[in-house]
Each structure stands twice: as C-alpha cells, then as structure tokens.
Design an enzyme around this catalytic site. Structure first.
Site, PDB file in Angstrom:
ATOM      1  N   ASN A 248       0.840  -1.196   0.000  1.00  0.00           N
ATOM      2  CA  ASN A 248       0.000   0.000   0.000  1.00  0.00           C
ATOM      3  C   ASN A 248       0.875   1.246   0.000  1.00  0.00           C
ATOM      4  O   ASN A 248       2.023   1.232   0.458  1.00  0.00           O
ATOM      5  CB  ASN A 248      -0.960   0.001   1.194  1.00  0.00           C
ATOM      6  CG  ASN A 248      -0.229   0.047   2.522  1.00  0.00           C
ATOM      7  OD1 ASN A 248       0.118   1.128   3.001  1.00  0.00           O
ATOM      8  ND2 ASN A 248       0.028  -1.109   3.119  1.00  0.00           N
TER       9      ASN A 248
ATOM     10  N   CYS B 136      -3.744  -6.404  -4.755  1.00  0.00           N
ATOM     11  CA  CYS B 136      -3.853  -7.745  -5.337  1.00  0.00           C
ATOM     12  C   CYS B 136      -5.217  -8.377  -5.088  1.00  0.00           C
ATOM     13  O   CYS B 136      -5.723  -9.124  -5.934  1.00  0.00           O
ATOM     14  CB  CYS B 136      -2.752  -8.642  -4.767  1.00  0.00           C
ATOM     15  SG  CYS B 136      -1.091  -8.162  -5.288  1.00  0.00           S
TER      16      CYS B 136
END
Length: 378
Positions: free
Chosen positions: A238, A299
């Site tokens: 992130n 993902c």
C-alpha cells in the site's frame, strides 16, 4: 625457468626431509582438510608478500593447491621473486587424498563447520569469499511485508546467510495467500505471518536470527524497526507505508530496496537518497503524489500472477546482497520494469528531484505526516 612438478608422494618425501609444504588454497578450502603439516597461506596473500610467510628464499618450498593449477602460478611468482628451490604438486590435494597420504582437518566449532559447509559456493566466489560471507553474517535487514515479495526474498536472504532478518507484518496467513506467498503453508493458516515466516526460515537456516515485528507500520514505530538495519526491504502492498518507509530511510540514511507488483507486471529500484543527497532519487522523486486508489488496486482487488512476486522479490533480494557486499551496480537511479506476459525487462533512468520535499540536498527532514490522509486525498 620451468617449474618442477612433482607427485604427492615425492612432495611428502621432501616435506619429511625438511622442505616447507605450503597449501595455497583459501582458508575455507583448507578447513575441509589439508595435507598433513602443510602451512596454509592463500595464493593471493603469498604472492602479495612472499617474505611474510617464507622469509628464506633459499629454503626448499613445495606448493600444493586443489588440483595443481594455482600452485603452478604461485610457484612462478616465487621464482620471479628470487626463490631458488620451488616445486608444485601435480594433482594437488585431490591426488594427495586419492593416494592415501595423511590429511589433517582443523579443529572447528559446530558453527564454523556449518559456515564453511553451508556457504561453500559463496566462498568460492572471489568477489564474496570468506570476508564477504562474514559481512553477510553480520548484516541486519529490515523487511516490511512477509507476503508476496517478502516470501521469496526472505527465503533467499536467509539461505545467503544474512545474520538477522527483522520481519514486519501485522497480518495472518490466509488460504488465498498460498498461491504466491511461499513462506507459508496450509497447516499455518490463521497464524501470524511473521511467526509462520520465522518457522519456515529457521527450518531452512537455523543460524539466521529472525526477529518478528507483528505490528502495523506507522510513524510511531518505523524508526524502531529500521534504526539498526543495514538495508531496508520494501515489500509493502500500500502507498501510505511506501511513503512512510521512504521518508524514514531518507531521514536515517538507509538504502531502501523497493518492489511492487500489479497483475502481470512488476518494478524494482533502490532508493538511496538518504546516503547520497542530490545524487540519488527517493521514492517521492519517482512518485511525488500517489495515484488515486481506483488507478492502483491491490492484489485482492485486481489479482496477481502467482509467480510474479517470485521474480520481483528475488531481484530485490539480489539488490540487498549487493548493497551489503558493495558489489556491482545497484538499481539506485534506475527503475527496472518487468512485463511477465511479454517476458521483457525495461529500464527507466531516474533523477533526483532538486525540489523534493524530503530528499533535496541541504533540506531538513520535514517530519512525518498523516500518510493515509495524504494518499486518500490525491
């Protein structure tokens, strides 16, 4: 002048008659066993200063290596340096052992025996050698993320002999992780990822110290994680953590090995602006502002080819090892992009931003910010 080449049996006879038998292999090679009563002096050291080990140029000297090639070259050097009676053992230690001549094995601790056995292929590389391997053993690497990128990298860094791996991840193992996060296994579903990783890495190399940091990375604890690290590994998934790691590494002058993956593509770089202000870029020089969330899904939202993090993570691990050893050319100032579908690598040159709010030369560290708010508002 031609060099006299003799058999191991002849060498043994001359040794017993007073000749000095010198094993010119490296210390790690001699550690596995050497001709009895041989003096150990590595070829490079012997050639650099022959008189330090062999003060009498008139003494009879017999050189032995593993097969006979290195001892011949060392003999030539000694002759050129004025030594008068030099011979080389044909077939070296291999033939000496095959002919049943007496061998000696240095007394070693279990740890040293493990060191020479486990890292024998590294020790054979002149660019690494024993000094480099001991440097790896003394190194400390802080790894953020024990997931897709951290899994292959941690495996290979542990195998390479990094002395201490500090693994930071606050997540637990989920079945969906197993498609790509190879540190973990079916029976450890539900376990903290850092503990699962510790189990796997300790099984691979029990000599590596694995420290677990089961906390979410924040401005309050990031320096505690990386303060003593030689290299920081970015396996985050992130943007807030990536910007935080970048800023902390600039502040504390730590090299940051960056990696990121998305579907079928990945990228790797080294951000070393903290140690090289104005010469190397930081993550903010590449991405002054994070993309909007919809442009960079994680993902779980976009999916990822299972083998992709293996490729990217291993490139990152390679950069970590190179940085510790001071080998080759790092990816500092370069972004390496990998397209798995096209099986192509593309390199982009990166320049430091002279106006970067964090790493510009002469600029004081501005302090940590609310990274979640920064990424959410762009």
């Amino acid at each position: 002048m031609s060099i006299e080449r003799i058999s191991p049996a002849q060498a043994r006879q001359r040794q017993q008659a007073g000749a000095v038998l010198v094993d010119v292999r490296e210390a790690h090679e001699r550690a596995a066993g050497h001709a009895e009563d041989a003096v150990g002096v590595a070829k490079d050291a012997l050639e650099a200063d022959p008189r330090a080990s062999l003060p009498d140029p008139a003494a009879e000297i017999v050189l032995i290596c593993q097969s006979g090639a290195r001892s011949l070259r060392a003999a030539q050097t000694l002759i050129q340096a004025g030594y008068l009676r030099v011979a080389s053992v044909d077939g070296g230690t291999t033939r000496w052992l095959a002919e049943g001549l007496p061998m000696a094995v240095p007394e070693q601790s279990d740890e040293e025996r493990d060191f020479y056995d486990r890292y024998s292929r590294h020790l054979r590389l002149p660019e690494v050698g024993e000094a480099g391997q001991r440097k790896l053993r003394a190194a400390r690497v802080a790894m953020v993320g024990a997931g897709g990128l951290g899994s292959p990298a941690a495996f290979y860094l542990a195998a390479a002999g990094i002395g201490t791996l500090v693994l930071a991840d606050d997540d637990v193992v989920d079945r969906s992780n197993l498609q790509r996060q190879i540190l973990h296994s079916e029976e450890r579903i539900g376990m903290a990822k850092v503990e699962s990783a510790r189990i796997a890495l300790s099984a691979l190399n029990p000599r590596v110290r694995v420290e677990t940091f089961a906390e979410r990375i924040s401005s309050d604890n990031v320096e505690r994680l990386i303060a003593d690290a030689d290299v920081v590994f970015d396996g985050a998934d992130n943007f807030p953590v990536r910007y935080l790691l970048n800023d902390a590494c600039v502040k504390l002058a730590k090299p940051l090995v960056y990696g990121a993956i998305h579907r079928f593509e990945g990228q790797v770089s080294v951000f070393d602006a903290g140690r090289h202000r104005g010469a190397c870029p930081c993550y903010r020089c590449l991405f002054p502002e994070p993309p909007p969330p919809e442009a960079a899904p994680n993902c779980a939202e976009a999916g990822v080819l299972g083998v992709l993090p293996g490729v990217v993570g291993l490139i990152q691990a390679t950069e970590v090892v190179k940085l510790i050893l001071g080998l080759g050319e790092s990816l500092a100032g370069r972004l390496l992009n990998f397209d798995a579908l096209g099986m192509r690598f593309r390199e982009t040159r990166l320049r430091p931003d002279p106006q970067c709010p964090v790493c510009a030369a002469g600029r004081e560290f501005p302090g940590y910010i609310d990274y979640h708010a920064f990424c959410a508002t762009q």
